[in-house]
Design a protein around this motif. Structure first.
Motif, PDB file in Angstrom:
ATOM      1  N   VAL A  51     -17.702 -10.277   6.340  1.00 20.29           N
ATOM      2  CA  VAL A  51     -17.739 -10.465   7.803  1.00 20.29           C
ATOM      3  C   VAL A  51     -19.135 -10.175   8.358  1.00 20.29           C
ATOM      4  CG1 VAL A  51     -15.270  -9.982   8.106  1.00 20.29           C
ATOM      5  CG2 VAL A  51     -16.917  -8.084   8.163  1.00 20.29           C
ATOM      6  N   THR A  52     -20.141 -10.225   7.493  1.00 16.14           N
ATOM      7  CA  THR A  52     -21.507  -9.863   7.878  1.00 16.14           C
ATOM      8  C   THR A  52     -21.993 -10.648   9.089  1.00 16.14           C
ATOM      9  OG1 THR A  52     -21.972  -9.365   5.557  1.00 16.14           O
ATOM     10  CG2 THR A  52     -23.863  -9.605   7.029  1.00 16.14           C
ATOM     11  N   ASP A  53     -21.717 -11.939   9.120  1.00 15.97           N
ATOM     12  CA  ASP A  53     -22.157 -12.766  10.246  1.00 15.97           C
ATOM     13  C   ASP A  53     -21.227 -12.629  11.444  1.00 15.97           C
ATOM     14  OD1 ASP A  53     -24.345 -13.749   8.785  1.00 15.97           O
ATOM     15  OD2 ASP A  53     -23.129 -15.355   7.902  1.00 15.97           O
ATOM     16  N   ALA A  54     -19.932 -12.559  11.202  1.00 11.66           N
ATOM     17  CA  ALA A  54     -18.949 -12.501  12.284  1.00 11.66           C
ATOM     18  C   ALA A  54     -19.107 -11.272  13.168  1.00 11.66           C
ATOM     19  CB  ALA A  54     -17.534 -12.545  11.712  1.00 11.66           C
ATOM     20  N   ILE A  55     -19.565 -10.155  12.600  1.00 10.20           N
ATOM     21  CA  ILE A  55     -19.659  -8.916  13.391  1.00 10.20           C
ATOM     22  C   ILE A  55     -20.844  -8.933  14.346  1.00 10.20           C
ATOM     23  CG2 ILE A  55     -18.484  -7.505  11.662  1.00 10.20           C
ATOM     24  CD1 ILE A  55     -21.236  -6.440  10.803  1.00 10.20           C
ATOM     25  N   ARG A  56     -21.686  -9.959  14.291  1.00 10.06           N
ATOM     26  CA  ARG A  56     -22.865 -10.020  15.161  1.00 10.06           C
ATOM     27  C   ARG A  56     -22.603 -10.737  16.480  1.00 10.06           C
ATOM     28  NH1 ARG A  56     -25.676  -5.795  13.701  1.00 10.06           N
ATOM     29  NH2 ARG A  56     -25.649  -5.633  11.428  1.00 10.06           N
ATOM     30  N   LEU A  57     -21.392 -11.209  16.694  1.00  7.47           N
ATOM     31  CA  LEU A  57     -21.060 -11.862  17.957  1.00  7.47           C
ATOM     32  C   LEU A  57     -21.129 -10.842  19.099  1.00  7.47           C
ATOM     33  CD1 LEU A  57     -17.991 -13.964  16.763  1.00  7.47           C
ATOM     34  CD2 LEU A  57     -20.272 -14.835  17.323  1.00  7.47           C
ATOM     35  N   PRO A  58     -21.623 -11.243  20.291  1.00 10.73           N
ATOM     36  CA  PRO A  58     -21.750 -10.300  21.428  1.00 10.73           C
ATOM     37  C   PRO A  58     -20.455  -9.588  21.779  1.00 10.73           C
ATOM     38  CG  PRO A  58     -22.912 -12.353  21.895  1.00 10.73           C
ATOM     39  CD  PRO A  58     -22.152 -12.584  20.619  1.00 10.73           C
ATOM     40  N   GLU A  59     -19.323 -10.317  21.733  1.00 10.77           N
ATOM     41  CA  GLU A  59     -18.053  -9.691  22.099  1.00 10.77           C
ATOM     42  C   GLU A  59     -17.636  -8.614  21.108  1.00 10.77           C
ATOM     43  OE1 GLU A  59     -17.037 -13.953  20.597  1.00 10.77           O
ATOM     44  OE2 GLU A  59     -18.666 -12.922  21.636  1.00 10.77           O
ATOM     45  N   VAL A  60     -18.051  -8.758  19.851  1.00 13.12           N
ATOM     46  CA  VAL A  60     -17.749  -7.730  18.847  1.00 13.12           C
ATOM     47  C   VAL A  60     -18.576  -6.474  19.108  1.00 13.12           C
ATOM     48  CG1 VAL A  60     -17.786  -7.171  16.384  1.00 13.12           C
ATOM     49  CG2 VAL A  60     -17.067  -9.442  17.131  1.00 13.12           C
ATOM     50  N   SER A  61     -19.797  -6.674  19.595  1.00 10.23           N
ATOM     51  CA  SER A  61     -20.658  -5.542  19.943  1.00 10.23           C
ATOM     52  C   SER A  61     -20.009  -4.675  21.023  1.00 10.23           C
ATOM     53  CB  SER A  61     -22.019  -6.059  20.434  1.00 10.23           C
ATOM     54  OG  SER A  61     -22.850  -4.989  20.802  1.00 10.23           O
ATOM     55  N   VAL A  62     -19.413  -5.313  22.016  1.00  5.42           N
ATOM     56  CA  VAL A  62     -18.724  -4.581  23.090  1.00  5.42           C
ATOM     57  C   VAL A  62     -17.530  -3.817  22.534  1.00  5.42           C
ATOM     58  CG1 VAL A  62     -17.419  -4.829  25.243  1.00  5.42           C
ATOM     59  CG2 VAL A  62     -19.484  -6.195  24.876  1.00  5.42           C
ATOM     60  N   LEU A  63     -16.758  -4.460  21.658  1.00  9.91           N
ATOM     61  CA  LEU A  63     -15.594  -3.810  21.054  1.00  9.91           C
ATOM     62  C   LEU A  63     -16.012  -2.627  20.184  1.00  9.91           C
ATOM     63  CD1 LEU A  63     -13.517  -6.968  20.055  1.00  9.91           C
ATOM     64  CD2 LEU A  63     -12.932  -5.293  21.821  1.00  9.91           C
ATOM     65  N   ALA A  64     -17.142  -2.776  19.471  1.00 12.86           N
ATOM     66  CA  ALA A  64     -17.645  -1.693  18.622  1.00 12.86           C
ATOM     67  C   ALA A  64     -17.940  -0.453  19.453  1.00 12.86           C
ATOM     68  CB  ALA A  64     -18.893  -2.142  17.880  1.00 12.86           C
ATOM     69  N   SER A  65     -18.549  -0.673  20.623  1.00 10.62           N
ATOM     70  CA  SER A  65     -18.867   0.451  21.509  1.00 10.62           C
ATOM     71  C   SER A  65     -17.600   1.161  21.971  1.00 10.62           C
ATOM     72  CB  SER A  65     -19.657  -0.064  22.721  1.00 10.62           C
ATOM     73  OG  SER A  65     -19.885   0.973  23.651  1.00 10.62           O
TER      74      SER A  65
END
Length: 225
Positions: free
Chosen positions: A88-102
């Protein structure tokens, strides 16, 4: 440089260039780079895929009991993330995933779940590790602690250009709002809030080119070591 094993902790807000600079510094120093943000992004992606609300702490905790996260390094030396066996190396770089990570990173059980994975990497080899609580919580005994920062506007500009290069452009004002909101969230969360370690060196890279920032980072690391 001595062959003795050592750890470099780099903390700082979203978009400060931690990952890019830490990766380049690791190459220059001949040590392992560990992107801890990618680990939290992987949990964020899992939450998204399973349709779980990040604010639903019991549901997120139940999810942790049934997922397997693995971090490995390809032949190119780059860190790759696997979620239940899928890259999932590429998939985790989506902006919406960044918000969820936070959002999921504010859950104590999520941080506990991932803490040992991060510490184990530093026990086995010299590392440069970046995140938001590396010097304060994950590796409090690190030989070098750096707090890397830049103005919100500068960080939004860098993110804007990065997304353009990836072919996933986003509105600058929206990116700035998201960065400011994430700063507020990270600094005010009850568990491991974003702050410099007491013995960290503050490096502000506002206005710097990548080369200027990397030179400053390497100079600081070598002086400390």
């Amino acid at each position: 440089m001595s062959e003795k094993r050592y750890a470099i902790a780099i903390d700082g807000p979203s978009g400060a260039g931690k990952s890019t600079l830490a990766r380049a510094a690791a190459k220059a120093l001949g040590i392992l780079y560990v992107d801890t943000g990618a680990i939290y992004r992987t949990v964020g992606l899992c939450v998204r895929q399973r349709g779980v609300e990040p604010a639903d702490q019991p549901a997120v905790e139940a999810l942790l009991r049934n997922i397997h996260i693995e971090m490995c390094y390809g032949e190119d030396g780059l860190q790759r993330m696997f979620l239940c066996g899928t890259d999932v190396t590429d998939a985790i770089r989506l902006p919406e995933v960044s918000v969820l990570a936070s959002k999921v990173s504010a859950i104590p059980s999520v941080r506990d779940f991932l803490l040992e994975m991060q510490r184990d990497m530093a026990r086995r080899q010299s590392v440069i590790m970046d995140g938001r609580d590396i010097g304060t919580v994950v590796l409090p005994e690190a030989e070098v602690k750096i707090y890397l920062t830049a103005s919100p506007e500068d960080r939004a500009r860098r993110r804007y250009l990065e997304l353009q290069r990836r072919g996933t452009p986003q509105d600058f004002d929206q990116l700035l709002r998201e960065i400011e909101e994430r700063d507020l969230r990270d600094k005010n969360r009850s568990v491991s809030p974003l702050r410099p370690a007491e013995d960290a060196i503050i490096l502000d890279t506002t206005g710097n080119t990548f080369e200027q920032s990397l030179t400053l980072l390497l100079k600081t690391v070598r002086e400390r070591l």
